[in-house]
Design an enzyme around this catalytic site. Structure first.
Site, mmCIF file in Angstrom:
data_model
loop_
_atom_site.group_PDB
_atom_site.id
_atom_site.type_symbol
_atom_site.label_atom_id
_atom_site.label_comp_id
_atom_site.label_asym_id
_atom_site.label_seq_id
_atom_site.Cartn_x
_atom_site.Cartn_y
_atom_site.Cartn_z
ATOM 1 N N GLU A 270 5.194 40.852 -7.127
ATOM 2 C CA GLU A 270 3.761 40.467 -7.407
ATOM 3 C C GLU A 270 2.964 41.673 -7.897
ATOM 4 O OE1 GLU A 270 1.209 37.208 -5.742
ATOM 5 O OE2 GLU A 270 0.435 39.274 -4.785
ATOM 6 N N ARG B 107 0.987 -1.164 0.099
ATOM 7 C CA ARG B 107 0.065 0.041 0.055
ATOM 8 C C ARG B 107 0.785 1.352 0.092
ATOM 9 N NH1 ARG B 107 -3.861 0.239 -2.315
ATOM 10 N NH2 ARG B 107 -2.862 1.885 -3.332
ATOM 11 N N LYS C 36 2.461 25.179 -3.144
ATOM 12 C CA LYS C 36 1.122 24.803 -2.721
ATOM 13 C C LYS C 36 1.135 23.264 -2.731
ATOM 14 C CE LYS C 36 -1.372 28.565 -4.359
ATOM 15 N NZ LYS C 36 -2.275 29.187 -5.292
ATOM 16 N N ASP D 262 -0.020 38.842 -11.377
ATOM 17 C CA ASP D 262 -1.218 37.847 -10.582
ATOM 18 C C ASP D 262 -2.493 38.137 -11.033
ATOM 19 O OD1 ASP D 262 -1.782 36.037 -8.397
ATOM 20 O OD2 ASP D 262 -2.220 37.636 -7.440
ATOM 21 N N LYS E 127 5.243 39.836 -2.071
ATOM 22 C CA LYS E 127 3.811 39.660 -2.605
ATOM 23 C C LYS E 127 2.869 40.629 -2.119
ATOM 24 C CE LYS E 127 2.535 35.535 -3.437
ATOM 25 N NZ LYS E 127 1.991 34.164 -3.384
#
Length: 296
Positions: A207, A110, A145, A228, A177
């Protein structure tokens, strides 16, 4: 991929410990401890392979965890020379054959499949994005992510699919950002501080979401631009503006980019297109394991 690195070793060991593979209650009472078997890992769909190198390493780690003699018997993991991480395979192809103690194979089945299905799913999806922009100059990037603890392997799977790795972690580069701009006193202040305090060799990417923000970023010395959540038309306009500068500035597009529209972003002139879906939304590849007893 260094399958014996400390980071990967710890991850694979934790996967076996999580499944309590050494304490497989069913296998330990139903299977002869001396039985040897052959396990075929089979692709059940067209896919890009990733994770083959983990198979022998998982078996080695299992032996480290299990003091019983059966876990320490000789094993072989054999695959065709044309089957390796990063190759595209057809439905029904055998990816590898493992010859080992039957108990070990059943107890590790598994974990082996979970890992290969996950990584091959990422590689397969990445290849679809890469194929979608073939013939353009753009490259597909991954993001941060990722599943916590799995980043190194997931980014490796992106490479297997033909993608390019973005930052491995927060220490790997400077990306200013929206929240940095908001909390850092505005774009000018955040960018000025970054330029003054960065370590040598660290390029500063900013960004931007609007043409006004783009102009400000260029004015105060941004060395790379992340566009963005812009439309392809807005990206094209931004690219045309950035290319008027007397210095080379890499351009990345991000946000809302899917298979249906990624080519439009590539044709709009972006150098890089980052896609979070590569790691956070990839469907597991369909892979199975067929185990049969070897002749006595």
């Amino acid at each position: 991929m260094d399958w014996k690195s400390h980071r990967v070793d710890a991850l694979l060991e934790q996967a076996l410990l999580e499944d309590k593979a050494v304490s497989d209650a069913t296998t330990n009472i139903t299977i002869d401890q001396n039985l040897r078997a052959s396990a075929s890992i089979i692709a059940r769909q067209e896919m890009v392979v990733a994770g083959l190198g983990a198979v022998p390493r998982l078996l080695e780690i299992f032996a480290r965890l299990d003091p019983r003699p059966a876990a320490h018997t000789r094993f072989d993991v054999v695959s065709h020379p044309e089957i390796f991480d990063g190759v595209r395979v057809r439905k029904g192809q055998i990816l590898a054959v493992i010859r080992h103690n039957a108990r070990v194979l059943l107890s590790c089945e598994r974990v082996i499949l979970n890992l290969m299905q996950h990584l091959s799913g990422i590689a397969t999806l990445t290849r679809q994005y890469v194929d979608a922009i073939q013939g353009t100059k753009a490259r597909v990037l991954d993001t941060r992510k990722t599943v916590p603890g799995m980043r190194a392997l997931e980014k490796y799977a992106v490479l297997c699919g033909g993608g390019t790795n973005h930052r491995l972690d927060l220490s790997s580069g400077i990306l200013i950002k929206n929240n940095h701009i908001s909390l850092g006193g505005g774009l000018r202040a955040a960018l000025t501080n970054a330029l003054e305090k960065r370590k040598p060799g660290n390029r500063i990417e900013v960004e931007v979401r609007t043409q006004k923000e783009l102009e400000e970023a260029l004015e105060y010395g941004a060395e790379a631009i992340l566009l963005d959540n812009m439309t392809p038309a807005q990206v094209q306009t931004s690219v045309e503006r950035i290319r008027k500068e007397d210095r080379w500035i890499p351009i990345e597009a991000s946000g809302g980019i899917v298979l249906d529209n990624i080519r439009a972003y590539a044709e709009a002139g972006a150098d890089f297109i980052s896609v979070g879906a590569l790691t956070h939304s990839a469907k597991a590849a369909d892979i199975s394991m067929r185990i049969v007893a070897e002749p006595a």
